[in-house]
Design a protein around this motif. Sequence first.
Motif, short mmCIF file in Angstrom:
data_model
loop_
_atom_site.label_atom_id
_atom_site.label_comp_id
_atom_site.label_asym_id
_atom_site.label_seq_id
_atom_site.Cartn_x
_atom_site.Cartn_y
_atom_site.Cartn_z
N ARG A 5 -56.86 -17.85 -1.19
CA ARG A 5 -58.10 -17.07 -1.03
C ARG A 5 -58.79 -17.39 0.30
NH1 ARG A 5 -60.05 -18.66 -6.98
NH2 ARG A 5 -58.71 -20.43 -6.37
N ALA A 6 -58.67 -18.61 0.77
CA ALA A 6 -59.27 -18.96 2.06
C ALA A 6 -58.62 -18.15 3.19
CB ALA A 6 -59.12 -20.45 2.33
N SER A 7 -57.33 -17.89 3.08
CA SER A 7 -56.64 -17.10 4.10
C SER A 7 -57.08 -15.65 4.09
CB SER A 7 -55.12 -17.18 3.90
OG SER A 7 -54.65 -18.50 4.12
N VAL A 8 -57.48 -15.16 2.90
CA VAL A 8 -58.01 -13.79 2.82
C VAL A 8 -59.30 -13.70 3.64
CG1 VAL A 8 -58.95 -12.02 1.30
CG2 VAL A 8 -56.99 -13.38 0.56
N ILE A 9 -60.20 -14.68 3.43
CA ILE A 9 -61.47 -14.68 4.18
C ILE A 9 -61.21 -14.83 5.66
CG2 ILE A 9 -63.64 -15.89 4.54
CD1 ILE A 9 -63.60 -16.74 1.67
N ALA A 10 -60.34 -15.78 6.03
CA ALA A 10 -60.05 -16.01 7.45
C ALA A 10 -59.48 -14.75 8.10
CB ALA A 10 -59.08 -17.17 7.60
N GLY A 11 -58.60 -14.06 7.38
CA GLY A 11 -58.00 -12.84 7.91
C GLY A 11 -59.02 -11.72 8.08
N VAL A 12 -59.83 -11.50 7.05
CA VAL A 12 -60.85 -10.44 7.12
C VAL A 12 -61.86 -10.75 8.22
CG1 VAL A 12 -62.76 -9.34 5.89
CG2 VAL A 12 -60.58 -9.76 4.71
N LEU A 13 -62.32 -12.00 8.29
CA LEU A 13 -63.31 -12.39 9.29
C LEU A 13 -62.75 -12.25 10.70
CD1 LEU A 13 -66.08 -13.50 10.00
CD2 LEU A 13 -65.20 -15.82 9.60
N THR A 14 -61.51 -12.67 10.91
CA THR A 14 -60.89 -12.55 12.23
C THR A 14 -60.73 -11.09 12.62
OG1 THR A 14 -59.68 -14.63 11.90
CG2 THR A 14 -58.86 -13.13 13.60
N PHE A 15 -60.26 -10.26 11.70
CA PHE A 15 -60.11 -8.82 11.96
C PHE A 15 -61.45 -8.21 12.33
CE2 PHE A 15 -59.67 -4.35 11.08
CZ PHE A 15 -58.36 -4.05 11.36
N TYR A 16 -62.48 -8.54 11.57
CA TYR A 16 -63.83 -8.03 11.81
C TYR A 16 -64.36 -8.46 13.18
CZ TYR A 16 -68.89 -8.73 11.80
OH TYR A 16 -70.21 -8.79 12.17
N LEU A 17 -64.19 -9.74 13.51
CA LEU A 17 -64.70 -10.26 14.79
C LEU A 17 -64.01 -9.59 15.97
CD1 LEU A 17 -64.91 -14.07 13.93
CD2 LEU A 17 -66.85 -12.55 14.40
N VAL A 18 -62.69 -9.45 15.90
CA VAL A 18 -61.95 -8.84 17.00
C VAL A 18 -62.33 -7.36 17.14
CG1 VAL A 18 -59.65 -8.17 17.81
CG2 VAL A 18 -60.02 -10.45 16.86
N LEU A 19 -62.39 -6.65 16.02
CA LEU A 19 -62.71 -5.23 16.07
C LEU A 19 -64.12 -4.99 16.62
CD1 LEU A 19 -61.81 -2.34 15.38
CD2 LEU A 19 -62.82 -2.67 13.11
N SER A 20 -65.09 -5.76 16.14
CA SER A 20 -66.47 -5.57 16.61
C SER A 20 -66.63 -6.02 18.06
CB SER A 20 -67.45 -6.33 15.70
OG SER A 20 -67.16 -7.72 15.68
N SER A 21 -65.89 -7.03 18.47
CA SER A 21 -65.93 -7.46 19.87
C SER A 21 -65.35 -6.40 20.79
CB SER A 21 -65.16 -8.78 20.02
OG SER A 21 -65.09 -9.15 21.38
N TRP A 22 -64.21 -5.84 20.39
CA TRP A 22 -63.58 -4.79 21.17
C TRP A 22 -64.49 -3.57 21.28
CZ3 TRP A 22 -62.04 0.12 19.46
CH2 TRP A 22 -61.25 0.86 20.36
N ALA A 23 -65.13 -3.20 20.15
CA ALA A 23 -66.02 -2.04 20.14
C ALA A 23 -67.22 -2.26 21.04
CB ALA A 23 -66.48 -1.74 18.72
N ALA A 24 -67.67 -3.51 21.17
CA ALA A 24 -68.86 -3.79 21.98
C ALA A 24 -68.69 -3.39 23.43
CB ALA A 24 -69.20 -5.28 21.89
#
Length: 245
Positions: A79-98
Amino acid sequence: MSVLEVSSASPALVHAAAAVVLYLHIGAGTVGLLAGAAVFVFRKGSRWHRRLGNVFVVAMLLMSAIGATVAPFLPKPERASVIAGVLTFYLVLSSWAAVKRKPGQFGAFDYGLLLTALGVVGFSAYLGVLAAESPNGKLDGQPAAAFVLFIIIGTLAALGDLRLILARGVSGATRLARHLWRMTAAFFIAANALFLGQPQVFPKTLRGFLFLPAPLILGLLLYWLGHVGYGAYRRRKTRPTASMP
């Protein structure tokens, strides 16, 4: 990520698919880390910085998406890997969009980002409590402190999303800082997942030094945030003021 376990009775196509998913995850993570490290070498805004940044984004999105999707279905769900994966995906996507969106632009996409960040914080808090209450203070092999880190990063990200929504977009140094810290935080999570989460893949002589990438990445983040902030401060100080009538 643990090895995908496929029954020996499964068709060859299933075995091949499991192998492809695993090697895609490993390959994308490796490319992402190498590209992320190289991005810091080139001047911000240069052609190579942009090219390697694009490679980093694609590789990290692929790696984190696979990790978050596969982790619940491993022989021992992570379950920790699920959070890490979702958080990493979110951070990269929002950073790219910025940096890809126009300054001051905002919309439904940003509300989705805020909900994602809040979801990460809530789920991390829930799993952190389970880890703290377990006999060994761990959950899925991860200490409660790991979930606290996810809570901190997710909370900072959610506050940034809320600020963007209330301001109806960001521009200038704020926009650049949003891009910078989110991309570096994703790099930090991915690096820790490899160096601290998979120490067995490194020679024993190197395992005592696997903690070094984490403070180095944090140091680079603080340096560049300071650089951006100081640059914005200097521009405000040197901006000509209108004469009084």
